[in-house]
Design a protein around this motif. Structure first.
Motif, short mmCIF file in Angstrom:
data_model
loop_
_atom_site.label_atom_id
_atom_site.label_comp_id
_atom_site.label_asym_id
_atom_site.label_seq_id
_atom_site.Cartn_x
_atom_site.Cartn_y
_atom_site.Cartn_z
N HIS A 199 -1.18 9.55 -7.84
CA HIS A 199 -1.70 9.07 -6.57
C HIS A 199 -2.64 7.88 -6.76
CE1 HIS A 199 -1.92 9.48 -2.33
NE2 HIS A 199 -3.22 9.65 -2.31
N SER A 200 -2.15 6.89 -7.49
CA SER A 200 -2.89 5.63 -7.60
C SER A 200 -1.84 4.53 -7.51
CB SER A 200 -3.64 5.55 -8.91
OG SER A 200 -2.89 4.86 -9.87
N GLN A 201 -2.23 3.42 -6.94
CA GLN A 201 -1.25 2.39 -6.57
C GLN A 201 -0.38 1.93 -7.75
OE1 GLN A 201 -3.00 -1.04 -4.79
NE2 GLN A 201 -1.16 -1.53 -3.64
N LEU A 202 -1.04 1.54 -8.83
CA LEU A 202 -0.29 0.96 -9.94
C LEU A 202 0.56 2.00 -10.67
CD1 LEU A 202 0.52 -1.44 -11.56
CD2 LEU A 202 -1.63 -1.34 -12.81
N ARG A 203 -0.01 3.18 -10.92
CA ARG A 203 0.76 4.20 -11.64
C ARG A 203 1.96 4.66 -10.82
NH1 ARG A 203 -4.49 5.93 -13.39
NH2 ARG A 203 -4.57 7.51 -11.76
N LEU A 204 1.76 4.75 -9.51
CA LEU A 204 2.87 5.15 -8.65
C LEU A 204 3.96 4.08 -8.64
CD1 LEU A 204 3.96 7.30 -6.72
CD2 LEU A 204 2.80 6.15 -4.86
N ALA A 205 3.52 2.82 -8.63
CA ALA A 205 4.50 1.72 -8.65
C ALA A 205 5.30 1.75 -9.95
CB ALA A 205 3.76 0.38 -8.51
N ASN B 213 -4.60 -4.26 -17.35
CA ASN B 213 -4.59 -3.10 -16.45
C ASN B 213 -3.30 -2.30 -16.59
OD1 ASN B 213 -5.39 -1.34 -14.47
ND2 ASN B 213 -4.92 -2.71 -12.75
N GLN C 30 -2.82 1.71 -17.65
CA GLN C 30 -2.14 2.69 -16.80
C GLN C 30 -0.91 3.28 -17.51
OE1 GLN C 30 -3.98 3.55 -14.48
NE2 GLN C 30 -5.25 1.70 -14.60
N MET D 130 9.09 -0.45 -4.21
CA MET D 130 9.43 -0.59 -5.64
C MET D 130 10.91 -0.28 -5.89
SD MET D 130 7.05 -1.77 -7.42
CE MET D 130 5.86 -2.59 -6.40
N SER E 116 7.74 4.60 -9.81
CA SER E 116 8.83 4.34 -8.85
C SER E 116 9.87 3.41 -9.47
CB SER E 116 8.29 3.68 -7.57
OG SER E 116 7.29 4.48 -7.01
N GLN F 52 7.04 -7.14 -11.42
CA GLN F 52 7.29 -6.42 -10.17
C GLN F 52 6.01 -5.89 -9.53
OE1 GLN F 52 10.32 -6.55 -8.78
NE2 GLN F 52 10.86 -7.70 -10.61
N THR F 53 5.06 -5.45 -10.37
CA THR F 53 3.83 -4.86 -9.82
C THR F 53 2.74 -5.93 -9.63
OG1 THR F 53 3.05 -4.36 -12.06
CG2 THR F 53 4.23 -2.61 -10.89
N GLN F 54 2.94 -7.08 -10.23
CA GLN F 54 1.96 -8.17 -10.20
C GLN F 54 0.59 -7.72 -10.70
OE1 GLN F 54 2.55 -9.44 -6.14
NE2 GLN F 54 3.89 -11.08 -6.82
N ALA F 55 0.62 -6.83 -11.68
CA ALA F 55 -0.63 -6.35 -12.28
C ALA F 55 -0.98 -7.23 -13.47
CB ALA F 55 -0.44 -4.92 -12.75
N LYS G 86 12.91 -3.17 -4.86
CA LYS G 86 12.80 -4.29 -5.81
C LYS G 86 13.71 -4.09 -7.01
CE LYS G 86 8.29 -6.44 -5.34
NZ LYS G 86 7.01 -6.71 -6.02
N LEU H 214 -4.31 5.69 -2.61
CA LEU H 214 -3.52 5.41 -1.40
C LEU H 214 -3.52 6.61 -0.48
CD1 LEU H 214 -0.46 4.32 -3.51
CD2 LEU H 214 -1.90 2.71 -2.29
N LYS I 255 -5.89 1.35 -6.90
CA LYS I 255 -6.58 1.90 -5.73
C LYS I 255 -5.88 3.18 -5.28
CE LYS I 255 -4.93 0.18 -1.33
NZ LYS I 255 -4.59 -0.96 -0.55
N LEU J 128 4.98 2.30 -0.74
CA LEU J 128 4.98 1.68 -2.07
C LEU J 128 6.21 2.12 -2.87
CD1 LEU J 128 3.45 0.08 -4.33
CD2 LEU J 128 2.43 2.24 -4.99
N MET K 279 -1.80 -6.02 -8.56
CA MET K 279 -1.93 -4.66 -8.02
C MET K 279 -3.08 -3.94 -8.74
SD MET K 279 1.09 -1.87 -7.64
CE MET K 279 2.12 -2.82 -6.54
#
Lengths: 211, 95
Positions: free
Chosen positions: B10-16, B42, B46, A18, B19, B35-38, A21, A6, A4, A14, A1
């Protein structure tokens, strides 16, 4: 991930993904603690019952009840130590916290009941029955509450059976109805079968299926 | 008028990450990474940003000989996340 940006729709998707999951799942061996305490209590109960019958009701046999604390406590430490690695692989959820606090509180209450019971022994009062009533009521309450938390019907029903049995035994004590070994001990064993042994096996079977 | 979306969330990884942490009391670095596959690098960056904002706490300890990093969301983080979701709903007109 990657990091980026969104759009709104992607963000909501997303979040949902999550949350999905991390949804609480049963883990292998979920019911092991229940099984350990359940079998220990049932076997010790049987041992106490047989000893009382063989010795013609010698109250000293009641000290055997402490085997539940000793054997159960040692087993619990071993199971928890084995379970420690799980925290790296699975999140610690609010359900885990509530369950842990619930059984912790019940453990302390039971310890208090045990200490009170021992204390009274020194004043020549035979108060082993306090521990017995505590065991029925606390195990039943704990199992039912845990069942509600995990939405596991076998625990709710098993706990309710023990609560009814405990209330009945308490009623007998308050009304000076003698508690006879031939029915109290089998009732004790049966309650632990319903509150811990059956739910423990059910949870393990469900976890095995899920994982 | 629509509320501006929190740029930190509002960024993909931080939001994941947020969550995941909103849904549990604490989670390990390894678990979040899975879970995030980061990548570990990185993810660390974050997590540091979220810690700096006061949204999460990171506790580093040892489990036996193995290092264990546990993350959990703070009250400030919970509030920020809830506001973020409320703002998103406003954008999408979701009740």
């Amino acid at each position: 991930m990657e990091e980026k940006r969104l759009n709104s729709q992607e963000s909501l998707e997303l979040i949902a993904r999550m949350i999905n999951k991390t949804k609480r799942q049963l883990h292998i061996g979920q019911g092991n603690l229940l099984l350990w305490w359940g079998y220990t209590s049932a076997i010790v109960g049987l041992l106490v019952g047989v000893s009382l019958l063989l010795t013609g009701g010698n109250p000293a046999c009641n000290w055997l009840w402490f085997l539940i604390w000793i054997v159960g406590g040692i087993g619990m430490m071993v199971i928890k130590r084995k379970d420690k690695d799980r925290i790296e692989k699975e999140p610690f959820t609010y359900v885990d916290r509530i369950s842990s606090n619930l059984w912790g509180t019940i453990g302390w209450m039971f310890a208090l009941g045990t200490l009170m019971s021992i204390g009274f022994q020194f004043f020549g009062k035979d108060t082993w029955v306090i521990m017995l009533v505590f065991a029925f009521l606390l195990a039943g309450f704990g199992s039912s509450m845990q069942g509600f938390i995990l939405q596991e019907k076998s625990m709710v029903v098993g706990g309710a059976i023990s609560l009814v049995a405990g209330t009945f035994v308490l009623g007998c004590v308050l009304s000076d109805t003698p508690l006879k070994v031939w029915w109290v001990i089998p009732l004790f064993i049966l309650c632990f079968v319903f509150t811990m042994i059956i739910p423990g096996h059910v949870l393990n079977a469900k976890a095995k299926k899920q994982c | 008028m629509l509320k501006e979306l929190n740029p930190l969330l509002h960024s993909q990884l931080r939001l994941a990450i947020m969550s995941i942490l909103m849904n549990c009391e604490e989670a390990s670095f390894v678990y979040i990474k899975e879970q995030t596959q980061a990548t570990a690098g990185n993810l660390s960056v974050q997590l540091d940003k979220l810690v700096a904002a006061g949204y999460i706490t990171v506790e580093k300890k040892f489990q036996g000989k193995k290092p264990l990093t546990l993350c959990s969301v703070t009250d400030e983080g919970k509030q920020a996340f809830e506001e973020y979701v409320a703002a998103l709903r406003g954008y999408l007109d979701v009740k």
